[in-house]
Design a protein around this motif. Structure first.
Motif, mmCIF file in Angstrom:
data_model
loop_
_atom_site.group_PDB
_atom_site.id
_atom_site.type_symbol
_atom_site.label_atom_id
_atom_site.label_comp_id
_atom_site.label_asym_id
_atom_site.label_seq_id
_atom_site.Cartn_x
_atom_site.Cartn_y
_atom_site.Cartn_z
ATOM 1 N N SER A 34 62.529 -48.100 -20.402
ATOM 2 C CA SER A 34 61.754 -48.806 -19.391
ATOM 3 C C SER A 34 60.313 -48.303 -19.404
ATOM 4 O O SER A 34 60.073 -47.091 -19.393
ATOM 5 C CB SER A 34 62.378 -48.566 -18.011
ATOM 6 O OG SER A 34 61.510 -49.066 -17.029
ATOM 7 N N ASP A 36 58.390 -48.280 -17.045
ATOM 8 C CA ASP A 36 58.147 -47.530 -15.816
ATOM 9 C C ASP A 36 58.279 -46.017 -16.040
ATOM 10 O O ASP A 36 57.621 -45.222 -15.367
ATOM 11 C CB ASP A 36 59.134 -47.960 -14.709
ATOM 12 C CG ASP A 36 58.902 -49.404 -14.259
ATOM 13 O OD1 ASP A 36 57.805 -49.924 -14.503
ATOM 14 O OD2 ASP A 36 59.832 -49.994 -13.682
ATOM 15 N N SER A 37 59.134 -45.613 -16.988
ATOM 16 C CA SER A 37 59.312 -44.183 -17.276
ATOM 17 C C SER A 37 58.055 -43.578 -17.885
ATOM 18 O O SER A 37 57.923 -42.364 -17.958
ATOM 19 C CB SER A 37 60.450 -43.972 -18.277
ATOM 20 O OG SER A 37 61.623 -44.591 -17.833
ATOM 21 N N TYR A 38 57.160 -44.440 -18.332
ATOM 22 C CA TYR A 38 55.995 -43.963 -19.082
ATOM 23 C C TYR A 38 54.687 -44.116 -18.305
ATOM 24 O O TYR A 38 53.609 -44.103 -18.902
ATOM 25 C CB TYR A 38 55.925 -44.655 -20.450
ATOM 26 C CG TYR A 38 57.097 -44.237 -21.308
ATOM 27 C CD1 TYR A 38 57.023 -43.135 -22.144
ATOM 28 C CD2 TYR A 38 58.329 -44.895 -21.197
ATOM 29 C CE1 TYR A 38 58.119 -42.712 -22.879
ATOM 30 C CE2 TYR A 38 59.429 -44.481 -21.927
ATOM 31 C CZ TYR A 38 59.314 -43.393 -22.764
ATOM 32 O OH TYR A 38 60.405 -42.963 -23.486
ATOM 33 N N GLN A 81 63.587 -39.387 -22.289
ATOM 34 C CA GLN A 81 62.820 -40.393 -21.547
ATOM 35 C C GLN A 81 62.506 -39.844 -20.150
ATOM 36 O O GLN A 81 63.434 -39.460 -19.419
ATOM 37 C CB GLN A 81 63.672 -41.666 -21.449
ATOM 38 C CG GLN A 81 62.909 -42.876 -21.011
ATOM 39 C CD GLN A 81 63.755 -44.168 -21.017
ATOM 40 O OE1 GLN A 81 63.378 -45.132 -20.383
ATOM 41 N NE2 GLN A 81 64.874 -44.219 -21.721
ATOM 42 N N PRO A 82 61.211 -39.788 -19.775
ATOM 43 C CA PRO A 82 60.898 -39.259 -18.439
ATOM 44 C C PRO A 82 61.547 -40.103 -17.329
ATOM 45 O O PRO A 82 61.766 -41.294 -17.519
ATOM 46 C CB PRO A 82 59.373 -39.364 -18.347
ATOM 47 C CG PRO A 82 58.891 -39.555 -19.747
ATOM 48 C CD PRO A 82 60.014 -40.231 -20.489
ATOM 49 N N VAL A 83 61.822 -39.462 -16.200
ATOM 50 C CA VAL A 83 62.330 -40.204 -15.029
ATOM 51 C C VAL A 83 61.161 -40.356 -14.058
ATOM 52 O O VAL A 83 60.446 -39.382 -13.782
ATOM 53 C CB VAL A 83 63.491 -39.440 -14.353
ATOM 54 C CG1 VAL A 83 63.923 -40.149 -13.073
ATOM 55 C CG2 VAL A 83 64.662 -39.311 -15.319
ATOM 56 N N TYR A 84 60.967 -41.583 -13.556
ATOM 57 C CA TYR A 84 59.810 -41.867 -12.694
ATOM 58 C C TYR A 84 60.264 -42.111 -11.260
ATOM 59 O O TYR A 84 61.299 -42.731 -11.031
ATOM 60 C CB TYR A 84 59.074 -43.099 -13.222
ATOM 61 C CG TYR A 84 57.755 -43.340 -12.529
ATOM 62 C CD1 TYR A 84 56.646 -42.554 -12.833
ATOM 63 C CD2 TYR A 84 57.621 -44.326 -11.566
ATOM 64 C CE1 TYR A 84 55.433 -42.756 -12.191
ATOM 65 C CE2 TYR A 84 56.411 -44.537 -10.920
ATOM 66 C CZ TYR A 84 55.330 -43.751 -11.241
ATOM 67 O OH TYR A 84 54.123 -43.957 -10.598
ATOM 68 N N SER A 85 59.468 -41.628 -10.309
ATOM 69 C CA SER A 85 59.774 -41.875 -8.897
ATOM 70 C C SER A 85 58.730 -42.804 -8.294
ATOM 71 O O SER A 85 57.539 -42.469 -8.251
ATOM 72 C CB SER A 85 59.797 -40.556 -8.119
ATOM 73 O OG SER A 85 59.720 -40.835 -6.736
ATOM 74 N N ARG A 91 56.124 -38.864 -12.251
ATOM 75 C CA ARG A 91 57.349 -38.463 -12.941
ATOM 76 C C ARG A 91 58.030 -37.370 -12.123
ATOM 77 O O ARG A 91 57.345 -36.558 -11.475
ATOM 78 C CB ARG A 91 57.017 -37.911 -14.338
ATOM 79 C CG ARG A 91 56.425 -38.967 -15.241
ATOM 80 C CD ARG A 91 56.188 -38.417 -16.632
ATOM 81 N NE ARG A 91 55.365 -39.347 -17.394
ATOM 82 C CZ ARG A 91 54.779 -39.062 -18.544
ATOM 83 N NH1 ARG A 91 54.927 -37.869 -19.087
ATOM 84 N NH2 ARG A 91 54.050 -39.965 -19.169
ATOM 85 N N THR A 95 64.375 -35.679 -17.243
ATOM 86 C CA THR A 95 64.346 -36.642 -18.349
ATOM 87 C C THR A 95 65.773 -37.138 -18.614
ATOM 88 O O THR A 95 66.738 -36.477 -18.228
ATOM 89 C CB THR A 95 63.801 -36.009 -19.655
ATOM 90 O OG1 THR A 95 64.587 -34.863 -19.985
ATOM 91 C CG2 THR A 95 62.337 -35.626 -19.536
ATOM 92 N N THR A 98 68.004 -40.018 -24.453
ATOM 93 C CA THR A 98 68.232 -41.387 -24.920
ATOM 94 C C THR A 98 68.464 -41.363 -26.425
ATOM 95 O O THR A 98 67.595 -40.929 -27.186
ATOM 96 C CB THR A 98 67.007 -42.273 -24.568
ATOM 97 O OG1 THR A 98 66.735 -42.126 -23.170
ATOM 98 C CG2 THR A 98 67.262 -43.732 -24.885
#
Ligand SMILES: Nc1ncnc2c1ncn2[C@@H]1O[C@H](COP(=O)(O)OP(=O)(O)O)[C@@H](O)[C@H]1O
Ligand SMILES: Nc1ccn([C@@H]2O[C@H](COP(=O)(O)O)[C@@H](O)[C@H]2O)c(=O)n1
Length: 203
Positions: A34, A36-38, A81-85, A91, A95, A98
């Motif tokens: 996604s 959004d993770s970036y 893959q980073p996790v986004y809030s 971030r 992560t 993946t």
């Protein structure tokens, strides 16, 4: 590896379409990335500074990391893959491991704006829903899931979302191989994409 890019304005239903595609496909055969993770790492900014970021402009995305991750996956190397809030506008520091899959889907509002990334997609899909429909969906989703209120969504819509959509997102339809009309759930279009994926997954 078959790489499918799915773009379209906020609330058009990208995530929903991806989930519909994944339903009924063998579990673990298709990977998802996604955009959004970036979103850029903005840990150096205060919360008040972060809320003023224009999250609908291409410069808000760490395309370099996204492109590098996709290249790693193509080489068969797993990525983190980073996790986004959406609540913290940053971030989380976590992560998600993946793994490369035969088919990778990349989804996000701006993924077709970056020429190098765009060139990596074997199939480019644009999900379309009318502007009013997208705004209604976004209002409901951001209030129930992303910790926002009516004023936040509407002011972001007027100040950044709408102008950025017109400038950067809508023109990307030109690059699409397939445009999915998604004012209503589009089972036929989802089936077509699933068939393409199934053919790729055949031994
Ligand atoms: N075809 C559709 N008809 C009605 N609601 C939809 C449809 N597609 C998505 N939604 C809803 O709209 C909201 C936004 O959809 P989502 O898939 O998150 O959009 P995007 O990822 O493009 O921002 C979600 O609450 C979702 O359930
Ligand atoms: N901190 C953030 C980051 C992004 N947004 C909005 O998210 C939209 C993109 O995500 P979709 O799932 O809707 O495609 C984009 O329009 C940004 O305005 C945000 O509100 N807060």
């Amino acid at each position: 590896m078959l790489i499918i890019g799915i773009a379209g304005g906020t609330g058009c239903g990208k995530t929903t379409v991806v989930n519909q595609i994944l339903n009924e496909l063998p579990e673990g055969e298709v990977g998802v990335i996604s955009q959004d993770s970036y979103y850029n790492d903005t840990s150096h900014l205060s919360y008040d500074e972060r809320i003023n970021i224009n999250f609908d402009h291409p410069r808000s995305i760490d395309f370099e990391l996204l492109e590098n991750h996709l290249k790693e996956l193509k080489k068969g190397i797993p990525i983190h893959q980073p996790v986004y809030s959406f609540v913290k506008h940053n971030r989380t520091g976590d992560t998600i491991l993946t793994h490369p899959r035969k088919v990778m889907i990349v989804e996000g509002i701006l993924i077709l704006t970056h020429p190098e990334l765009r060139d990596m997609f074997d199939i480019k899909i644009f999900v379309h829903a009318d502007t009013d429909e997208r705004l209604i969906r976004r209002l409901k989703r951001d209030i129930s899931e992303r910790g926002r209120d009516l004023d936040e969504v509407l002011s972001r819509y007027q100040n950044t979302l709408k102008p950025m959509h017109i400038q950067f997102i809508e023109p990307m339809k030109e690059y699409a191989d397939i445009i999915i009309p998604n004012n209503k759930h589009n089972i036929v279009a989802v089936d077509i994409v699933r068939t393409i994926i199934n053919n790729k997954l055949k031994p």
